[in-house]
Motif scaffolding. Structure first.
Motif, PDB file in Angstrom:
ATOM      1  N   GLU A  91      53.486  -6.441 -15.380  1.00 43.25           N
ATOM      2  CA  GLU A  91      52.094  -6.046 -15.201  1.00 43.25           C
ATOM      3  C   GLU A  91      51.853  -4.738 -15.931  1.00 43.25           C
ATOM      4  OE1 GLU A  91      50.475  -6.173 -11.190  1.00 43.25           O
ATOM      5  OE2 GLU A  91      52.187  -7.371 -10.576  1.00 43.25           O
ATOM      6  N   VAL A 117      57.453  -6.954 -11.743  1.00 48.40           N
ATOM      7  CA  VAL A 117      57.374  -7.082 -10.289  1.00 48.40           C
ATOM      8  C   VAL A 117      57.960  -8.413  -9.858  1.00 48.40           C
ATOM      9  CG1 VAL A 117      55.825  -7.237  -8.312  1.00 48.40           C
ATOM     10  CG2 VAL A 117      55.256  -5.692 -10.186  1.00 48.40           C
ATOM     11  N   ARG A 168      60.100  -8.533  -2.991  1.00 50.73           N
ATOM     12  CA  ARG A 168      60.780  -7.399  -2.358  1.00 50.73           C
ATOM     13  C   ARG A 168      61.757  -7.834  -1.261  1.00 50.73           C
ATOM     14  NH1 ARG A 168      61.557  -4.268  -4.976  1.00 50.73           N
ATOM     15  NH2 ARG A 168      61.387  -5.978  -6.392  1.00 50.73           N
ATOM     16  N   CYS A 218      61.140  -8.623   1.819  1.00 47.93           N
ATOM     17  CA  CYS A 218      60.675  -7.685   2.844  1.00 47.93           C
ATOM     18  C   CYS A 218      61.480  -7.781   4.143  1.00 47.93           C
ATOM     19  CB  CYS A 218      59.218  -7.962   3.197  1.00 47.93           C
ATOM     20  SG  CYS A 218      58.075  -7.796   1.831  1.00 47.93           S
ATOM     21  N   LEU A 223      55.608 -11.015   5.420  1.00 47.39           N
ATOM     22  CA  LEU A 223      54.349 -11.656   5.804  1.00 47.39           C
ATOM     23  C   LEU A 223      54.280 -13.099   5.331  1.00 47.39           C
ATOM     24  CD1 LEU A 223      51.770  -8.810   5.119  1.00 47.39           C
ATOM     25  CD2 LEU A 223      52.245  -9.906   7.314  1.00 47.39           C
ATOM     26  N   LEU A 225      48.435 -21.839  -1.076  1.00 46.53           N
ATOM     27  CA  LEU A 225      48.352 -20.449  -1.545  1.00 46.53           C
ATOM     28  C   LEU A 225      48.143 -19.407  -0.436  1.00 46.53           C
ATOM     29  CD1 LEU A 225      46.264 -20.665  -4.879  1.00 46.53           C
ATOM     30  CD2 LEU A 225      48.641 -21.279  -4.489  1.00 46.53           C
ATOM     31  N   THR A 226      48.329 -19.769   0.809  1.00 46.23           N
ATOM     32  CA  THR A 226      48.204 -18.771   1.873  1.00 46.23           C
ATOM     33  C   THR A 226      49.207 -17.634   1.667  1.00 46.23           C
ATOM     34  OG1 THR A 226      47.453 -20.452   3.415  1.00 46.23           O
ATOM     35  CG2 THR A 226      48.244 -18.409   4.380  1.00 46.23           C
ATOM     36  N   VAL A 244      50.205 -16.438  -1.133  1.00 49.66           N
ATOM     37  CA  VAL A 244      49.676 -15.551  -2.176  1.00 49.66           C
ATOM     38  C   VAL A 244      48.647 -14.602  -1.568  1.00 49.66           C
ATOM     39  CG1 VAL A 244      48.360 -15.468  -4.340  1.00 49.66           C
ATOM     40  CG2 VAL A 244      50.060 -17.268  -3.987  1.00 49.66           C
ATOM     41  N   LEU A 245      47.875 -15.134  -0.628  1.00 48.97           N
ATOM     42  CA  LEU A 245      46.834 -14.333   0.023  1.00 48.97           C
ATOM     43  C   LEU A 245      47.413 -13.221   0.894  1.00 48.97           C
ATOM     44  CD1 LEU A 245      43.790 -13.931   0.854  1.00 48.97           C
ATOM     45  CD2 LEU A 245      44.154 -15.715   2.570  1.00 48.97           C
ATOM     46  N   VAL A 246      48.644 -13.387   1.370  1.00 51.57           N
ATOM     47  CA  VAL A 246      49.200 -12.366   2.265  1.00 51.57           C
ATOM     48  C   VAL A 246      50.259 -11.473   1.644  1.00 51.57           C
ATOM     49  CG1 VAL A 246      48.698 -13.720   4.324  1.00 51.57           C
ATOM     50  CG2 VAL A 246      50.976 -13.866   3.290  1.00 51.57           C
ATOM     51  N   CYS A 247      50.890 -11.874   0.563  1.00 50.92           N
ATOM     52  CA  CYS A 247      51.964 -11.037   0.011  1.00 50.92           C
ATOM     53  C   CYS A 247      51.370  -9.760  -0.591  1.00 50.92           C
ATOM     54  CB  CYS A 247      52.762 -11.791  -1.052  1.00 50.92           C
ATOM     55  SG  CYS A 247      53.900 -10.682  -1.929  1.00 50.92           S
ATOM     56  N   PRO A 248      51.706  -8.599  -0.040  1.00 47.30           N
ATOM     57  CA  PRO A 248      51.106  -7.348  -0.504  1.00 47.30           C
ATOM     58  C   PRO A 248      51.580  -6.934  -1.889  1.00 47.30           C
ATOM     59  CG  PRO A 248      52.268  -7.063   1.606  1.00 47.30           C
ATOM     60  CD  PRO A 248      52.671  -8.390   1.056  1.00 47.30           C
ATOM     61  N   TYR A 249      52.607  -7.590  -2.402  1.00 39.73           N
ATOM     62  CA  TYR A 249      53.219  -7.170  -3.659  1.00 39.73           C
ATOM     63  C   TYR A 249      52.876  -8.085  -4.831  1.00 39.73           C
ATOM     64  CZ  TYR A 249      55.486  -4.376  -0.236  1.00 39.73           C
ATOM     65  OH  TYR A 249      55.674  -3.509   0.797  1.00 39.73           O
ATOM     66  N   GLY A 250      52.132  -9.129  -4.575  1.00 39.79           N
ATOM     67  CA  GLY A 250      51.779 -10.040  -5.667  1.00 39.79           C
ATOM     68  C   GLY A 250      52.991 -10.747  -6.218  1.00 39.79           C
ATOM     69  N   SER A 282      42.960 -19.236   2.928  1.00 29.89           N
ATOM     70  CA  SER A 282      43.237 -19.699   1.575  1.00 29.89           C
ATOM     71  C   SER A 282      43.133 -21.204   1.648  1.00 29.89           C
ATOM     72  CB  SER A 282      44.638 -19.297   1.141  1.00 29.89           C
ATOM     73  OG  SER A 282      44.908 -19.902  -0.112  1.00 29.89           O
ATOM     74  N   MET A 314      39.758 -18.116  -1.719  1.00 30.41           N
ATOM     75  CA  MET A 314      40.337 -17.250  -0.698  1.00 30.41           C
ATOM     76  C   MET A 314      39.258 -16.334  -0.181  1.00 30.41           C
ATOM     77  SD  MET A 314      43.975 -16.123  -2.269  1.00 30.41           S
ATOM     78  CE  MET A 314      45.195 -17.332  -2.815  1.00 30.41           C
ATOM     79  N   ARG A 342      47.645 -13.128  -7.265  1.00 32.43           N
ATOM     80  CA  ARG A 342      48.093 -11.919  -6.561  1.00 32.43           C
ATOM     81  C   ARG A 342      47.078 -11.351  -5.567  1.00 32.43           C
ATOM     82  NH1 ARG A 342      50.594 -10.781 -11.826  1.00 32.43           N
ATOM     83  NH2 ARG A 342      48.664  -9.915 -12.574  1.00 32.43           N
ATOM     84  N   GLY A 348      46.952 -11.147  -2.554  1.00 38.72           N
ATOM     85  CA  GLY A 348      47.512 -10.425  -1.415  1.00 38.72           C
ATOM     86  C   GLY A 348      47.437  -8.913  -1.575  1.00 38.72           C
ATOM     87  N   ILE A 349      47.359  -8.457  -2.829  1.00 35.12           N
ATOM     88  CA  ILE A 349      47.206  -7.017  -3.058  1.00 35.12           C
ATOM     89  C   ILE A 349      45.857  -6.567  -2.496  1.00 35.12           C
ATOM     90  CG2 ILE A 349      46.976  -5.247  -4.856  1.00 35.12           C
ATOM     91  CD1 ILE A 349      49.084  -6.814  -6.473  1.00 35.12           C
ATOM     92  N   SER A 356      45.982  -6.541   1.321  1.00 37.27           N
ATOM     93  CA  SER A 356      46.665  -5.378   1.884  1.00 37.27           C
ATOM     94  C   SER A 356      45.790  -4.124   1.810  1.00 37.27           C
ATOM     95  CB  SER A 356      48.028  -5.162   1.218  1.00 37.27           C
ATOM     96  OG  SER A 356      47.878  -4.637  -0.070  1.00 37.27           O
ATOM     97  N   TYR A 396      57.355  -0.107  -4.319  1.00 35.66           N
ATOM     98  CA  TYR A 396      58.248  -1.051  -4.979  1.00 35.66           C
ATOM     99  C   TYR A 396      59.663  -0.526  -5.177  1.00 35.66           C
ATOM    100  CZ  TYR A 396      54.096  -3.838  -5.979  1.00 35.66           C
ATOM    101  OH  TYR A 396      52.957  -4.593  -5.857  1.00 35.66           O
ATOM    102  N   VAL A 439      61.283  -2.378   1.851  1.00 31.80           N
ATOM    103  CA  VAL A 439      60.008  -2.448   2.575  1.00 31.80           C
ATOM    104  C   VAL A 439      60.030  -3.567   3.606  1.00 31.80           C
ATOM    105  CG1 VAL A 439      58.563  -1.408   0.835  1.00 31.80           C
ATOM    106  CG2 VAL A 439      59.040  -3.858   0.714  1.00 31.80           C
TER     107      VAL A 439
END
Ligand SMILES: Cc1cc2nc3c(=O)[nH]c(=O)nc-3n(C[C@H](O)[C@H](O)[C@H](O)COP(=O)(O)OP(=O)(O)OC[C@H]3O[C@@H](n4cnc5c(N)ncnc54)[C@H](O)[C@@H]3O)c2cc1C
Ligand code: SF4
Ligand code: SF4
Lengths: 146, 412
Positions: A47, A56, A59, A61, A65, A93-94, A96-102, B320, B329, B368, B370-371, B374, B408, B412
């Motif tokens: 990115e 990226v 993670r 985690c 999530l 894709l739920t 995708v909607l929740v992952c804070p890190y993309g 979603s 979404m 992405r 989810g960004i 958050s 990152y 985490v």
């Protein structure tokens, strides 16, 4: 647990990690056959813009999530590694909607995929790390909660 | 040894079991399962009819889940009463279970308005359980010759429509609202989705609904008549609050819980679709009938039942959902100032108030996302970002280098 980290100041933005990832997960032995002329669907993404770039990936985690939110119960965490059972995923894709890190994106087939640290493909260790020409990506233990 | 009882056997119950077991391997867990089957992925019932999954892959947890977690499951049993003074749960077979900690994870049920003549309709279904889906499958048969009328153009009605499109001769969806998905989309976004669904063969009768049924004919509010073979009622759902209410606990549209998922009855917790919890984007309570919330609430309740101290204070509504490969979404609340970006079938709308992202609707472009979610959940001041949400597709480049190093660069 060891995770993949990117040292942003070393990232050249060359996108090689994306190719190495796509190849590692292709199940093929010939890189040209696996990648040439095809749109790739890597599990690590570069990115940024012309000033800064960074790769990226997941993670893994401590309290993921994506695992709690998957409507199909397809994502689980075992021995520190967050994995997707692609046979159960329905592509909603739920996650995708929740992952804070993309960190998640669908593969070519619309089914979700993410970094699973190359532990189960033929590499055995993250291909993005091994192939990074500037050693910007590392696979190491860093402090904090598990 | 603590005795845990869980009423219900859905996602919230699984979260509760996993929350308890992370802290307490010893206590006895009894699950009262109204449905006579192990937990399955409820949102997948439409994907089942569509042929995108099957009964095996719909299992939400493995076959050994209950055994591995030392749970006794009472299949096909219903709890009929909670006695908070004696700390017992009465069951429909006349027996009772004693508990030290109880979790009500009873979900919701289909709400069927009292339509005149409904009893005269032979093939009518709700669409909540796997049994509903299996009965609907039977009624549709394999002839592809049934005309289906679906009452309700919400998420459940439309997912049902998509799921059966290749099994039905025709599908008509009616709704009293003037647009599809009226609880999550505004008029313009809904129009994009409706067009897409129409292009795939679904017919709509909006601002209109059935008022009376006579066998295979629905008389509509507009005066039109609709002939059908199979009727699906997807008007809405109601939280199962009765057990807690009868025991003297506070309920509104759902069972009232605090951020530790306690009800106001001692040692009684509640989780999932049956509750009314705190919506961090709204700053008020609301029923959040979505699977991620059911799991998170269940897990938080379970942790606390086992003696832990966990709070859930960042829940928000979010969905979603895709129809015929068009994904959308939505998240949070649609308050404050709206900014939008548009490009063909992709439409993105962001709602900002007091310098915080409060909600969004994304159609088509969901990369992405989810960004963004958050940013809402964690209440990140937008002024601390390099650029706002509408400026670009979702990317962690919107964080400053320092924030990114923290987010990152560690565990985490
Ligand atoms: C068709 C459909 C599609 C959906 N799609 C999505 C989606 O895409 N994304 C999303 O996030 N959410 C979706 N949802 C919502 C999601 O399924 C729910 O939010 C989630 O299943 C709630 O879990 P729960 O454990 O709270 O309740 P439930 O799964 O409803 O489980 C409650 C259980 O308790 C049992 N029960 C009730 N009363 C008693 C009693 N007295 N004694 C014993 N047992 C009892 C019931 O039989 C039921 O099995 C969808 C729902 C439906 C119906
Ligand atoms: S996919 Fe996202 S939420 Fe899931 S473990 Fe990876 S970084 Fe965490
Ligand atoms: S896209 Fe697949 S993995 Fe992601 S939440 Fe939906 S079913 Fe689960």
């Amino acid at each position: 647990m060891k995770r993949v980290y990117v040292n942003e100041e070393w990232c050249l933005g060359c996108h090689l990690c994306e190719y190495n990832c796509a190849f590692a997960n292709s199940g093929l032995e010939d890189m040209v056959l696996a990648l040439k002329g095809r749109k790739i669907f890597p599990r690590i993404h570069v990115e940024g813009d012309d000033r800064i770039t960074f790769a990226v990936s997941c993670r893994h985690c401590t309290d993921p999530l994506c695992v709690k939110s998957c409507i199909a119960g397809a994502i689980s965490k075992r021995d520190g590694v967050v994995k997707i059972d692609r046979t159960k995923c329905v592509g909603c894709l739920t996650c995708v909607l929740v992952c804070p890190y993309g960190a998640l994106a669908p593969g070519e087939d619309g089914i979700m995929q993410k970094c699973e640290l190359c532990l189960e493909n033929s590499c055995g260790a993250p291909a993005c790390v091994t192939g990074c020409p500037n050693k910007a990506i590392v696979y190491e233990e860093r402090g904090g909660a598990e | 040894m603590k005795r845990y009882v869980i009423i219900g056997n859905g996602t919230a119950a699984v979260g509760c079991i996993e929350g308890i077991r992370a802290a307490d391997r010893e206590g006895a867990i009894t699950v009262v399962s109204g449905e006579a089957r192990p937990v399955y992925s409820r949102p997948l019932i439409s994907y089942y009819l569509e042929g995108k999954t099957d009964l095996e892959r719909m299992k939400y947890r493995s076959d050994t889940f209950y055994a591995d977690n030392g749970c006794q499951v009472l299949y096909g049993r219903k709890a009929t009463e909670i006695d908070p003074a004696q700390k017992t749960v009465q069951l429909d077979d006349g027996t009772a279970l004693a508990y030290d900690k109880l979790c009500v994870a009873a979900g919701s049920r289909s709400f069927v308005p009292p339509f005149a003549g409904l009893d005269s309709v032979k093939d009518r279904f709700t669409f909540i359980t796997l049994d509903d889906a299996l009965s609907l499958e039977q009624a549709l048969g394999t002839g592809r010759d049934k005309r289906v009328l679906i009452v309700g153009a919400g998420l459940i009605g439309l997912k049902c429509a998509e799921g059966i499109i290749d099994r039905a001769k025709s599908i008509t969806v009616c709704d009293l609202a003037d647009r599809v998905l009226s609880s999550i989309l505004d008029a313009e976004c809904a129009a994009v989705v409706q067009q897409h669904l129409e292009a795939h063969g679904i017919a709509f009768m909006l601002s209109d609904t059935a008022v009376k049924f006579d066998g295979g004919c629905a008389e509509m509010k507009s005066g039109r008549n609709v002939e059908f073979d199979v009727l699906v009622l997807a008007v809405g759902v109601r939280a199962n609050t009765e057990l807690v209410k009868a025991a003297g606990g506070s309920v509104n549209r759902g069972i009232i819980v605090n951020e530790k998922l306690e009800t106001d009855l001692p040692d009684v917790y509640a989780a999932g679709d049956c509750t009314e919890g705190f919506d961090a984007s709204l700053g008020d309570r609301r029923v959040l009938a979505i699977l991620p919330n059911a799991y998170a609430q269940g897990q938080t309740a379970g942790t606390n039942m086992a003696g832990g101290d966990k709070v859930l204070d960042n829940a928000i509504p979010m969905n979603s959902i895709g129809f015929f490969r068009l994904h959308m979404m939505t998240a949070g609340s649609y308050t404050g100032e709206m900014t939008e970006t548009r490009n063909g079938q992709t439409l993105r709308r962001f709602f900002v108030k007091d310098g915080l992202l409060k909600g969004f609707m994304l159609i088509g472009d969901t990369v992405r996302a989810g960004i963004y979610t958050s940013l809402i959940r964690d209440r990140i001041p937008l002024e601390t970002l390099e650029f706002g949400p509408a400026a670009h597709e979702a990317t962690s480049a919107m964080y400053t280098r320092e924030t990114r190093r923290k987010k990152y660069g560690g565990v985490v």
